[in-house]
Design an enzyme around this catalytic site. Structure first.
Site, PDB file in Angstrom:
ATOM      1  N   GLU A   1      -4.084  11.700   2.596  1.00  0.00           N
ATOM      2  CA  GLU A   1      -4.330  11.098   1.274  1.00  0.00           C
ATOM      3  C   GLU A   1      -5.833  11.098   0.982  1.00  0.00           C
ATOM      4  OE1 GLU A   1      -3.205   6.961   0.835  1.00  0.00           O
ATOM      5  OE2 GLU A   1      -3.745   6.945  -1.280  1.00  0.00           O
TER       6      GLU A   1
ATOM      7  N   GLU B   1      -0.655  -5.315  -0.078  1.00  0.00           N
ATOM      8  CA  GLU B   1      -0.024  -6.577  -0.464  1.00  0.00           C
ATOM      9  C   GLU B   1      -1.039  -7.451  -1.196  1.00  0.00           C
ATOM     10  OE1 GLU B   1       1.621  -8.184   3.155  1.00  0.00           O
ATOM     11  OE2 GLU B   1       3.186  -6.631   3.164  1.00  0.00           O
TER      12      GLU B   1
HETATM   13  C1  FAD Z   1      -5.354   2.035  -9.192  1.00  0.00           C
HETATM   14  C2  FAD Z   1      -4.941   1.738  -7.781  1.00  0.00           C
HETATM   15  C3  FAD Z   1      -3.876   2.426  -7.232  1.00  0.00           C
HETATM   16  C4  FAD Z   1      -3.435   2.129  -5.939  1.00  0.00           C
HETATM   17  N1  FAD Z   1      -2.312   2.740  -5.454  1.00  0.00           N
HETATM   18  C5  FAD Z   1      -1.776   2.291  -4.289  1.00  0.00           C
HETATM   19  C6  FAD Z   1      -0.486   2.760  -3.851  1.00  0.00           C
HETATM   20  O1  FAD Z   1       0.141   3.617  -4.483  1.00  0.00           O
HETATM   21  N2  FAD Z   1       0.031   2.237  -2.705  1.00  0.00           N
HETATM   22  C7  FAD Z   1      -0.634   1.289  -1.969  1.00  0.00           C
HETATM   23  O2  FAD Z   1      -0.098   0.860  -0.948  1.00  0.00           O
HETATM   24  N3  FAD Z   1      -1.850   0.842  -2.353  1.00  0.00           N
HETATM   25  C8  FAD Z   1      -2.431   1.309  -3.498  1.00  0.00           C
HETATM   26  N4  FAD Z   1      -3.650   0.829  -3.901  1.00  0.00           N
HETATM   27  C9  FAD Z   1      -4.311  -0.195  -3.091  1.00  0.00           C
HETATM   28  C10 FAD Z   1      -5.583   0.264  -2.400  1.00  0.00           C
HETATM   29  O3  FAD Z   1      -5.292   1.129  -1.352  1.00  0.00           O
HETATM   30  C11 FAD Z   1      -6.292  -1.031  -1.949  1.00  0.00           C
HETATM   31  O4  FAD Z   1      -6.805  -1.646  -3.121  1.00  0.00           O
HETATM   32  C12 FAD Z   1      -7.388  -0.809  -0.945  1.00  0.00           C
HETATM   33  O5  FAD Z   1      -6.859  -0.378   0.275  1.00  0.00           O
HETATM   34  C13 FAD Z   1      -8.211  -2.087  -0.699  1.00  0.00           C
HETATM   35  O6  FAD Z   1      -7.414  -3.187  -0.442  1.00  0.00           O
HETATM   36  P1  FAD Z   1      -7.655  -4.532  -1.263  1.00  0.00           P
HETATM   37  O7  FAD Z   1      -7.730  -4.191  -2.701  1.00  0.00           O
HETATM   38  O8  FAD Z   1      -6.660  -5.530  -0.851  1.00  0.00           O
HETATM   39  O9  FAD Z   1      -9.107  -5.032  -0.858  1.00  0.00           O
HETATM   40  P2  FAD Z   1      -9.469  -6.002   0.367  1.00  0.00           P
HETATM   41  O10 FAD Z   1      -8.831  -5.523   1.607  1.00  0.00           O
HETATM   42  O11 FAD Z   1      -9.213  -7.398  -0.050  1.00  0.00           O
HETATM   43  O12 FAD Z   1     -11.043  -5.792   0.470  1.00  0.00           O
HETATM   44  C14 FAD Z   1     -11.951  -6.405  -0.464  1.00  0.00           C
HETATM   45  C15 FAD Z   1     -13.364  -5.925  -0.126  1.00  0.00           C
HETATM   46  O13 FAD Z   1     -13.702  -6.336   1.208  1.00  0.00           O
HETATM   47  C16 FAD Z   1     -14.108  -5.213   1.958  1.00  0.00           C
HETATM   48  N5  FAD Z   1     -13.671  -5.332   3.350  1.00  0.00           N
HETATM   49  C17 FAD Z   1     -12.445  -5.633   3.817  1.00  0.00           C
HETATM   50  N6  FAD Z   1     -12.434  -5.627   5.156  1.00  0.00           N
HETATM   51  C18 FAD Z   1     -13.699  -5.305   5.553  1.00  0.00           C
HETATM   52  C19 FAD Z   1     -14.337  -5.109   6.817  1.00  0.00           C
HETATM   53  N7  FAD Z   1     -13.660  -5.215   7.960  1.00  0.00           N
HETATM   54  N8  FAD Z   1     -15.640  -4.803   6.824  1.00  0.00           N
HETATM   55  C20 FAD Z   1     -16.341  -4.676   5.665  1.00  0.00           C
HETATM   56  N9  FAD Z   1     -15.791  -4.821   4.453  1.00  0.00           N
HETATM   57  C21 FAD Z   1     -14.489  -5.139   4.399  1.00  0.00           C
HETATM   58  C22 FAD Z   1     -13.420  -4.022   1.287  1.00  0.00           C
HETATM   59  O14 FAD Z   1     -14.088  -2.817   1.592  1.00  0.00           O
HETATM   60  C23 FAD Z   1     -13.531  -4.413  -0.178  1.00  0.00           C
HETATM   61  O15 FAD Z   1     -14.804  -4.081  -0.643  1.00  0.00           O
HETATM   62  C24 FAD Z   1      -4.125   1.159  -5.174  1.00  0.00           C
HETATM   63  C25 FAD Z   1      -5.234   0.507  -5.721  1.00  0.00           C
HETATM   64  C26 FAD Z   1      -5.631   0.758  -7.002  1.00  0.00           C
HETATM   65  C27 FAD Z   1      -6.792  -0.007  -7.565  1.00  0.00           C
END
Ligand code: FAD
Length: 380
Positions: A243, A129
């Site tokens: 995955e 989200e």
């Molecule tokens: C090209 C692409 C395709 C994708 N396809 C899909 C899809 O088909 N379906 C789907 O549902 N998602 C999809 N995603 C989403 C992807 O799984 C998420 O981007 C990923 O899980 C990270 O979530 P976020 O981007 O919200 O980062 P955030 O959760 O906001 O994290 C930001 C940063 O903070 C760090 N962080 C967060 N929590 C912690 C913690 N507890 N300790 C240390 N560090 C932390 C993370 O590691 C990251 O570096 C896709 C993403 C991309 C870029």
């Protein structure tokens, strides 16, 4: 090199996929990546060639096989198709369908699984989200039961194939806070209130589409609930483990392709009166690249064998993903370096692979979250 688990059957599968990739993807790879789209007909062509059903039960319209067949096929598709974006778009069913195959009713499987494997429908998985993807248990898209429907409000982002999919396997909150309130609901295109709010522009994977989705008072039949209400979190976690193994396999494929391109280039390109290959530094770079690929290939192999044995391997899958993404980032970077200025140019494949590779330490759970899982499974 192939995976250690491979037999004659995998070798035949590779040949079939290679023929498909060389004929139907490679000639258009650059154009599709630049256009940020591949033709929708490719799903049907891939289904007819037997590609989409790999690793799905024959009873659900699949071709049989397991995760090992899927890994071999997916590697061949990248190696000979030369378009990672096309491969991930074509294979978005690999994350969208497994929960339905595992937990769906016969009618749900008939409506959602079979048409995707026939190449007639496109599927996507929506967990992430705009407010965050790592903390899945805190997702906020709400689904409130109202008679024989759920009324869904919320949004999802970064959804692979989300722009043109026919349905989305969607994680929603049906209960209270935390992981105990999460369910999986199939939301179909055309349902009033479900819109694609944005097609996202991204660093790599250009040929695949990535969407932001919006749900406003979206009435979804309760019969689209996958599995039991409020039991979706476990299904999501099981899906993640597979995955992550697939993503690690894609890293092996991308790195292998970048390595092969670099070997070719080093044999052709001359500097200081000899080919690049004539310089020990370049030979050693290539030796380091291929060593790291071989090490990760072995780890992917081990993880795949354990998954097929139905062992629960969230820790090992997380380790495999991190090892694979580190390796792939290193290999594509060295590949660009070996190509010099050409490595920075769009017409050279390694430039694109370098951009494609950046996704892997983020998608399917970030590098940091993988370490959290490893720490937990190690008991500290
Ligand atoms: C090209 C692409 C395709 C994708 N396809 C899909 C899809 O088909 N379906 C789907 O549902 N998602 C999809 N995603 C989403 C992807 O799984 C998420 O981007 C990923 O899980 C990270 O979530 P976020 O981007 O919200 O980062 P955030 O959760 O906001 O994290 C930001 C940063 O903070 C760090 N962080 C967060 N929590 C912690 C913690 N507890 N300790 C240390 N560090 C932390 C993370 O590691 C990251 O570096 C896709 C993403 C991309 C870029």
């Amino acid at each position: 090199m192939t995976y250690l688990f491979e037999t004659e059957e995998h070798s035949q599968l590779r040949e079939n996929v290679r023929r498909f990739a060389q004929k139907h993807i490679a000639p258009h790879a650059h154009a599709w990546e630049e256009a940020c789209e591949f033709p929708r007909e490719l799903y049907r062509t891939a289904a007819e060639a037997g590609l989409l059903g790999i690793s799905y039960p024959v009873s659900e319209g699949g071709a049989g096989g397991d995760v090992m067949h899927a890994l071999a096929a997916s590697e061949e598709l990248v190696l000979y198709g030369h378009s990672v974006g096309t491969c991930v778009g074509l294979n978005s069913h690999g994350i969208a369908l497994p929960p339905i195959v595992r937990l769906g009713t016969p009618s749900q499987k008939e409506r959602f699984v079979a048409p995707v494997l026939r190449g007639e429908k496109i599927s996507a998985l929506a967990i992430t989200e705009p407010g965050g993807g790592s903390d899945v248990a805190s997702l906020r898209t709400k689904a409130v039961r109202n008679g024989d429907h759920y009324v869904v409000n919320g949004s999802k982002t970064f959804i692979t194939s989300g722009v043109r999919c026919d349905f989305v396997t969607t994680a929603v909150r049906t209960g209270g806070e935390g992981h105990g309130g999460v369910s999986l609901l199939v939301i179909e295109r055309g349902t009033p209130g479900f819109t694609v709010s944005k097609k996202l522009a991204k660093t790599g994977w250009w040929a695949s589409d990535t969407a932001e989705l919006s749900f406003e008072e979206c009435r979804v039949p309760a019969s689209n609930l996958i599995g039991e209400e409020n039991m979706g979190f476990l299904a999501i976690m099981i899906n993640f483990a597979t995955e992550r193994l697939f993503l690690a396999g894609q890293c092996v494929a991308i790195a292998e392709l970048a390595y092969r391109e670099s070997v070719k280039y080093a044999r052709d390109r001359k500097a200081f009166g000899r080919t690049l290959m004539g310089h020990q530094v370049i030979r050693h770079k290539l030796a380091d690249m291929v060593t790291k690929i071989a090490a990760v290939r072995a780890l992917v192999s081990e993880c795949a064998v354990r998954v097929v044995r139905e062992e629960q391997v969230p820790g090992l899958a997380a380790m495999t993903k991190n090892a694979a993404t580190d390796m792939c980032s290193y290999v594509v970077d060295e590949a660009v370096q070996i190509h010099g200025g050409n490595g920075y140019m769009r017409e050279f494949l390694v430039e694109r692979l370098y951009r494609d590779a950046r996704l892997y330490p983020i998608g399917g759970g970030t590098r940091e979250i993988m370490n959290e899982i490893i720490a937990k499974t190690e008991g500290y």
